[in-house]
Write a protein that holds these residues in place. Sequence first.
Motif, PDB file in Angstrom:
ATOM      1  N   THR A   1       0.836  -1.201   0.000  1.00  0.00           N
ATOM      2  CA  THR A   1       0.000   0.000   0.000  1.00  0.00           C
ATOM      3  C   THR A   1       0.863   1.241   0.000  1.00  0.00           C
ATOM      4  O   THR A   1       2.044   1.212   0.373  1.00  0.00           O
ATOM      5  N   VAL A   2       0.269   2.339  -0.403  1.00  0.00           N
ATOM      6  CA  VAL A   2       0.994   3.616  -0.378  1.00  0.00           C
ATOM      7  C   VAL A   2       1.450   3.932   1.038  1.00  0.00           C
ATOM      8  O   VAL A   2       2.571   4.402   1.258  1.00  0.00           O
ATOM      9  N   LEU A   3       0.601   3.662   2.026  1.00  0.00           N
ATOM     10  CA  LEU A   3       0.965   3.947   3.414  1.00  0.00           C
ATOM     11  C   LEU A   3       2.222   3.196   3.823  1.00  0.00           C
ATOM     12  O   LEU A   3       3.147   3.773   4.409  1.00  0.00           O
TER      13      LEU A   3
ATOM     14  N   CYS B  95     -10.472   5.586   9.782  1.00  0.00           N
ATOM     15  CA  CYS B  95     -10.097   6.588  10.795  1.00  0.00           C
ATOM     16  C   CYS B  95      -9.486   7.849  10.200  1.00  0.00           C
ATOM     17  O   CYS B  95      -9.503   8.904  10.839  1.00  0.00           O
ATOM     18  N   GLY B  96      -8.912   7.771   9.005  1.00  0.00           N
ATOM     19  CA  GLY B  96      -8.346   8.947   8.359  1.00  0.00           C
ATOM     20  C   GLY B  96      -6.948   9.327   8.802  1.00  0.00           C
ATOM     21  O   GLY B  96      -6.393  10.315   8.314  1.00  0.00           O
ATOM     22  N   ALA B  97      -6.336   8.575   9.720  1.00  0.00           N
ATOM     23  CA  ALA B  97      -5.004   8.925  10.207  1.00  0.00           C
ATOM     24  C   ALA B  97      -3.941   8.843   9.116  1.00  0.00           C
ATOM     25  O   ALA B  97      -2.879   9.456   9.233  1.00  0.00           O
ATOM     26  N   CYS B  98      -4.233   8.099   8.054  1.00  0.00           N
ATOM     27  CA  CYS B  98      -3.257   7.895   6.983  1.00  0.00           C
ATOM     28  C   CYS B  98      -3.498   8.822   5.790  1.00  0.00           C
ATOM     29  O   CYS B  98      -2.895   8.640   4.728  1.00  0.00           O
TER      30      CYS B  98
ATOM     31  N   LYS C  96      -0.681   4.669  10.634  1.00  0.00           N
ATOM     32  CA  LYS C  96      -1.522   3.491  10.449  1.00  0.00           C
ATOM     33  C   LYS C  96      -2.393   3.356  11.687  1.00  0.00           C
ATOM     34  O   LYS C  96      -1.922   2.991  12.762  1.00  0.00           O
ATOM     35  N   GLY C  97      -3.670   3.681  11.516  1.00  0.00           N
ATOM     36  CA  GLY C  97      -4.600   3.589  12.629  1.00  0.00           C
ATOM     37  C   GLY C  97      -5.411   2.325  12.523  1.00  0.00           C
ATOM     38  O   GLY C  97      -5.073   1.276  13.069  1.00  0.00           O
TER      39      GLY C  97
ATOM     40  N   GLY D 208      -3.414  16.091  -5.586  1.00  0.00           N
ATOM     41  CA  GLY D 208      -4.145  17.206  -4.991  1.00  0.00           C
ATOM     42  C   GLY D 208      -5.420  16.849  -4.285  1.00  0.00           C
ATOM     43  O   GLY D 208      -6.032  17.710  -3.662  1.00  0.00           O
ATOM     44  N   ARG D 209      -5.847  15.584  -4.372  1.00  0.00           N
ATOM     45  CA  ARG D 209      -7.081  15.181  -3.719  1.00  0.00           C
ATOM     46  C   ARG D 209      -6.767  14.237  -2.564  1.00  0.00           C
ATOM     47  O   ARG D 209      -5.916  13.357  -2.677  1.00  0.00           O
ATOM     48  N   ARG D 210      -7.486  14.412  -1.466  1.00  0.00           N
ATOM     49  CA  ARG D 210      -7.190  13.599  -0.285  1.00  0.00           C
ATOM     50  C   ARG D 210      -7.629  12.155  -0.482  1.00  0.00           C
ATOM     51  O   ARG D 210      -8.615  11.868  -1.160  1.00  0.00           O
ATOM     52  N   ALA D 211      -6.868  11.270   0.136  1.00  0.00           N
ATOM     53  CA  ALA D 211      -7.146   9.842  -0.002  1.00  0.00           C
ATOM     54  C   ALA D 211      -6.583   9.111   1.202  1.00  0.00           C
ATOM     55  O   ALA D 211      -5.614   9.552   1.831  1.00  0.00           O
ATOM     56  N   ASN D 212      -7.204   7.981   1.528  1.00  0.00           N
ATOM     57  CA  ASN D 212      -6.695   7.121   2.601  1.00  0.00           C
ATOM     58  C   ASN D 212      -5.594   6.241   2.016  1.00  0.00           C
ATOM     59  O   ASN D 212      -5.869   5.332   1.229  1.00  0.00           O
ATOM     60  N   SER D 213      -4.368   6.506   2.410  1.00  0.00           N
ATOM     61  CA  SER D 213      -3.245   5.796   1.798  1.00  0.00           C
ATOM     62  C   SER D 213      -3.198   4.328   2.175  1.00  0.00           C
ATOM     63  O   SER D 213      -2.552   3.534   1.487  1.00  0.00           O
ATOM     64  N   CYS D 214      -3.881   3.934   3.238  1.00  0.00           N
ATOM     65  CA  CYS D 214      -3.880   2.514   3.617  1.00  0.00           C
ATOM     66  C   CYS D 214      -4.698   1.671   2.651  1.00  0.00           C
ATOM     67  O   CYS D 214      -4.571   0.444   2.637  1.00  0.00           O
TER      68      CYS D 214
END
Length: 207
Positions: A41-43, A64-67, A57-58, A73-79
């Motif tokens: 994964t990106v995370l 949870c959005g911690a990652c 890593k939550g 330019g757009r937000r994403a969950n890296s996990c």
Amino acid sequence: MESTHQPADAGGSRSVSDQCSELVLYVNGKPHTLTLDHRATVLDVLREDLGLTGAKKGCDHGQCGACTVLVDGRRANSCLLLAVAQDGRRITTVEGLAEGERLHPLQEAFLERDALQCGYCTPGQICSAVGVLAEAADGFPSHVTPPGTGSGAPVELTDDEIRERMSGNLCRCGAYPRIVEAVGDVSARAGAASWTSGGPAGQGVAS
């Protein structure tokens, strides 16, 4: 920079062609050529291969959005993002928001408003807030945006808008009121638009 994840198969052999691919990720403005396992994964790549530990890593389930990071330019969950699917994309982490010694306005606002306690969720909160500013400026409506708002018109970030748009980022410490205030401060400041159209070195929130 190169990194290789090549787990052994059942027979103990390794196959780059079957299990791994080479790709380029542009992270905080710098290109990284990596050879990665298709399951990475990106995370995990950010933390384990590039040493960028801001994204946390939550839950590891996108809840949870911690990652949270910014992808093009757009937000994403890296996990939840497979790294091999991001070839050529531009990823911005919390480490890439500042411009030299100058903090991003949202980083400053979180400090000024004391919008954190333990700080574990804070990098994800800030990256998500950067995305919120861009989305509102580009006219993306939320569930609470008034129906009469013109299509594509910038959306005013009221407290309700901020709470709705930031609802995917959880804070176990309960710093939500201060987080809303911090995001509202930046939204209200003159010059905030310059940060939602590219950010430092073009890596903030490119539209």
